[in-house]
Structure formats: C-alpha cells, structure tokens
Design an enzyme around this catalytic site. Structure first.
Site, PDB file in Angstrom:
ATOM      1  CG  HIS A 296      -2.002  -3.757   3.010  1.00  0.00           C
ATOM      2  ND1 HIS A 296      -2.246  -4.166   1.723  1.00  0.00           N
ATOM      3  CD2 HIS A 296      -3.137  -3.132   3.398  1.00  0.00           C
ATOM      4  CE1 HIS A 296      -3.473  -3.815   1.362  1.00  0.00           C
ATOM      5  NE2 HIS A 296      -4.031  -3.184   2.370  1.00  0.00           N
TER       6      HIS A 296
ATOM      7  CE1 TYR B 181      -5.955  -3.211  -1.462  1.00  0.00           C
ATOM      8  CE2 TYR B 181      -5.600  -1.410  -2.995  1.00  0.00           C
ATOM      9  CZ  TYR B 181      -5.832  -1.857  -1.712  1.00  0.00           C
ATOM     10  OH  TYR B 181      -5.938  -0.953  -0.694  1.00  0.00           O
TER      11      TYR B 181
END
Length: 275
Positions: free
Chosen positions: A107, A51
């Site tokens: 992830h 992010y």
C-alpha cells in the site's frame, strides 16, 4: 458500444482497465456497490486491508452470479504488516472468502521504517506459492521502485498512484512505462471532481460528447493508457462511471486536459507517509 478494454501486465496476466474502487465504503455499502457494479459490467474490484471492508467484498463476491475466473480482485498489504506479509495475506483471503488474489499491492513504501524490500521479498514468495497471481505496489516513487528492482530482480507489474488532471505525475508515469510497470490511478476524479469538473475544457468536452464531466475524466485516464478505479457507492454513479465505451478523446483533447496539471497532491506524500 465497444467492449470494456483490458490491459496485459508484464507477467502475462490480464486485468480490466476500469474497475471499482471501494475506499471509505462500509461493509454494508460495499455489498450493494459491488452487486450494482457487476450488474453493469465491472469485473475488477479494488479493496485493501486498511479499508476494513474486505469482509463485505467477500460477501458480495460469494453471492455474485459471475464466475471467479471472470473477476479481478485487488487487495493491499498495510504498512503495519511489512514484516508479516504471509499472515496479512491469509487474513485478507479469509475475509474475502477467496483462494487467491489477482493482484496484491504494497500500500505504501513507508521509507521511515524501511521494511518495504523485505515485504516485497515476502510477496514474491507468496506469488510463487500461487496465493497471488500478480504483485505490485502503490505510491512508490522512482527511487523506491529502483531499489526494489535492484535488490530483488523482480519488477512490480503495477504502480498505483494518485493521478488525476490536477496531479498527472507524467515523469513517474513515463518511468513506469519504460520499466513495463503499468500505472494505475487512484483518486482519478480528484476526490469528487473539485477543481476539475468545473474546468472549461472538461465542460466543453462533456457537451461535445453528451457525457458528464466524470465520464470525460475517466475517458482521459483510459485514453492515456492508465488503469483507473473510480470509487463510488451510489448505484447511479457506479453505472455512469462505466458508461464510457462509446466514445474516445482525440490527441488534441488529451493535450488540452494535460494543461490542467498543477502537481497538486490531494493525498499524502509517499516519502513522508507512515512510520
């Protein structure tokens, strides 16, 4: 108003059932978002190396008047770092200005590269060292999870997956539960509620309870036993998304929302993504 609910994970650690997601938020946006979130009662923040806002999260936490022990911070190991989880974690800790992470998630499995078992073994070691309290995964299908368990003997405490009324993943949710893996929903509002908020059942329930469609959908996640992390940087929306503790949906209402399932994935296919 009832207190915000918590979930006990299979490793004995406890996490808030509702947290703030910060995907697509800049470092600047995330500071004000977290300030507002902590003010209204959130104690769980979900970020990721990918992010590119861990530094902003770190600044917000540094300035927070809430004790570290009360916070539950999640970040994630990115696909490029499956062979170097230690370096990746230390980098995240530095940016977040933290000594430990409450929940570290892989992830994506990236089966095309096939380093996810190796990455998981590295995460197990980092947990043993006390740098991480709990370890889990995101976007893992049943066959990925089974392989992790078979090859390491360590089961993820969380599987964070795309889950919303249009993509309910009931088979995976049930498999997770059978293996004491808590399911956590990303994109819980189907990326802004498109195709969900205008459904008659959602509108009718919003009218019945005096709530917004977003609050109805968040309550559906909570009452379905899911951990949920709606993303927002808008202060009013952050507050609205947390104002869900004064009502519950009954079994029939949950069943009506279940009928909205189309198996409609908005994000990538975990078997294909990465690599």
């Amino acid at each position: 108003m009832a207190n915000p609910t918590v979930i006990k994970l299979q490793d004995g650690n406890v996490m808030p059932q509702l947290g703030l997601g910060v995907w697509q938020a800049s470092n600047e946006e995330v500071i004000t978002a977290i300030q507002k979130a902590l003010e209204v009662g959130y104690r769980s923040i979900d970020t990721a190396a990918a992010y590119k806002n861990e530094e902003g999260v770190g600044k917000a936490l540094k300035n927070a008047s809430v004790n570290r022990e009360e916070l539950f911070i999640t970040t994630k190991l990115w696909n490029d770092d499956h062979k170097r989880p230690r370096e990746a974690l230390l980098d995240s800790l530095k940016k977040l200005q933290l000594d430990y992470i409450d929940l570290y998630l892989m992830h994506w499995p990236v089966p095309a590269i096939d380093h996810y078992v190796e990455a998981w073994k590295g995460m197990i070691e980092l947990q043993k060292e006390g740098l991480i309290k709990s370890i889990g995964v995101c976007n893992f299908q049943i066959h990925h999870l089974q392989r992790l368990i078979d090859e390491t003997g360590v089961t993820p405490v969380i599987n964070q997956i795309e889950l919303h009324p249009l993509m309910q993943q009931r088979q995976l949710h049930a498999w997770n539960a059978t293996h004491k893996i808590q399911t956590e929903s990303w994109s819980p509002l189907a990326q802004g509620g498109k195709g969900v908020f205008d459904q008659k059942v959602i509108r009718d329930l919003a009218d019945k309870y005096g709530k917004t469609p977003a609050q109805i959908v968040i309550r559906w996640h909570l009452d379905s036993g899911l951990v949920v992390i709606p993303k927002s940087v808008t202060p009013s929306r952050i507050a609205e998304n947390f104002d869900v503790w004064d009502f519950r949906l009954d079994k029939d209402e949950l069943g009506e929302i279940a009928k909205l399932d189309q198996g409609k994935r908005l994000g990538p296919d975990p078997d294909q993504f990465g690599g």
